[in-house]
Design an enzyme around this catalytic site. Structure first.
Site, PDB file in Angstrom:
ATOM      1  N   GLU A 148      31.199 114.498  29.858  1.00 18.02           N
ATOM      2  CA  GLU A 148      31.529 114.313  31.274  1.00 18.02           C
ATOM      3  C   GLU A 148      30.662 113.258  31.954  1.00 18.02           C
ATOM      4  OE1 GLU A 148      31.575 118.239  33.096  1.00 18.02           O
ATOM      5  OE2 GLU A 148      29.771 118.878  32.092  1.00 18.02           O
TER       6      GLU A 148
ATOM      7  N   ASP B 168      33.954 115.756  36.582  1.00 15.41           N
ATOM      8  CA  ASP B 168      32.693 115.013  36.517  1.00 15.41           C
ATOM      9  C   ASP B 168      32.897 113.633  35.900  1.00 15.41           C
ATOM     10  OD1 ASP B 168      30.538 116.437  37.706  1.00 15.41           O
ATOM     11  OD2 ASP B 168      30.739 117.952  36.151  1.00 15.41           O
TER      12      ASP B 168
ATOM     13  N   HIS C 143      29.581 126.921  37.408  1.00 12.78           N
ATOM     14  CA  HIS C 143      29.984 126.726  38.804  1.00 12.78           C
ATOM     15  C   HIS C 143      30.619 127.963  39.429  1.00 12.78           C
ATOM     16  CE1 HIS C 143      28.876 122.560  38.798  1.00 12.78           C
ATOM     17  NE2 HIS C 143      29.664 122.288  37.774  1.00 12.78           N
TER      18      HIS C 143
HETATM   19  C1  3PY Z   1      34.622 119.144  35.084  1.00  6.82           C
HETATM   20  O1  3PY Z   1      35.814 118.840  35.218  1.00  6.82           O
HETATM   21  O2  3PY Z   1      33.681 118.386  35.328  1.00  6.82           O
HETATM   22  C2  3PY Z   1      34.295 120.468  34.624  1.00  6.82           C
HETATM   23  O3  3PY Z   1      33.141 120.754  34.355  1.00  6.82           O
HETATM   24  C3  3PY Z   1      35.381 121.489  34.535  1.00  6.82           C
HETATM   25  O4  3PY Z   1      35.093 122.560  35.365  1.00  6.82           O
HETATM   26 MG    MG Z   2      31.719 119.370  34.983  1.00  9.46          MG
END
Ligand code: 3PY
Ligand code: MG
Length: 253
Positions: A148, A174, A44
């Site tokens: 995530e 996420d 990102h």
């Molecule tokens: C998230 O929190 O989803 C991440 O990928 C951390 O940047």
């Molecule tokens: Mg993430």
């Protein structure tokens, strides 16, 4: 980096900087802050591979481990990160045992995996000969699978038991979005913390390091309380805001 695996397992929190902006000199400065390592976010952040290769060299030059969050769980990108001298790769969105196995396969030379040989920066970073690098590479490069999604939570023990994996790394943003079906972004939501407790337990059962993106002292303390030890402590962009707030605090204007 020699001794890094032992350090990650010694029970003491390992707190690192998280960089989203490119810049060799910026990386060198951030690596000299009193934290344990620096992560470059190639998923990102605005860092491309040429930036990352120079930044990894600057971080290694400061004596800190360089960590790369790759753009995706892709063997080419994982090999590239280790070839430029990263000590740890974090791969996003690992949702199944097969995806965790693919991550290890890309990161390790035979017999553990199928990492392809090439490059010189990793040999320079390790301060050894190429033949010696081959001998130490599998034990000195570490991989973390990001948890995530709901899918990853459902496959947690299958993922955690994959040989060669060093840790799980929760992406709490996420994860909170997934667990709320898109309703909220909250790294401290009750559902996120309950899921993270399960991730920490799976790590304990499988002798893995529990890691997560945190970003503030409050979040870090909460995650440390759940058993997490490998934590993204501060983000480059936030440091500029926090530093500016501190620089003008109390000034009579
Ligand atoms: C998230 O929190 O989803 C991440 O990928 C951390 O940047
Ligand atoms: Mg993430």
């Amino acid at each position: 980096m020699a001794g890094l695996r032992e350090r990650l397992h010694d029970g003491k929190p390992f707190l690192f900087s998280w960089m989203s902006m490119p810049g060799l000199h910026l990386a060198g400065q951030i690596a000299r802050l009193p934290l344990d390592g620096v992560t470059l976010d190639l998923q990102h952040g605005l860092i491309d591979f040429a930036d990352a290769a120079a930044m990894v060299a600057a971080i290694n030059g400061a004596g800190k481990p360089a960590i790369v969050r790759v753009l995706w769980n892709d063997p080419g990108l994982i090999g590239q990160a280790f070839d430029c001298g990263a000590s740890i790769v974090i791969a996003p969105m690992v949702n199944s045992k097969a995806q965790a196995e693919a991550l290890v396969k890309a990161a390790k030379y035979p017999p553990m995996g199928q990492r392809s040989w090439g490059g010189y920066a990793m040999v320079q970073a390790a301060k050894v000969t190429p033949a010696e690098y081959l001998k130490v590479a599998n034990s000195t490069t570490l991989v973390f699978a990001m948890i995530e999604t709901r899918e990853a939570l459902d496959a947690l023990d299958d993922i955690a038991s994959v040989p060669g994996l060093d840790g799980l790394f929760v992406g709490p943003s996420d994860l909170s979005i997934a667990l709320s079906n898109g309703a909220e972004l909250n790294r401290l939501s009750a559902a996120t913390l309950a899921a993270m407790e399960k991730v920490a337990a799976a790590c304990k059962r499988n002798n893995l390091v529990a890691g997560a993106f945190a970003g503030t002292p409050e979040i870090m303390n909460t995650y440390i309380g759940l058993g997490f030890r490998f934590l993204a402590a501060s983000v480059d962009v936030d440091l500029l805001r926090l530093g500016t707030d501190a620089a003008v605090k109390g000034v009579n204007i």
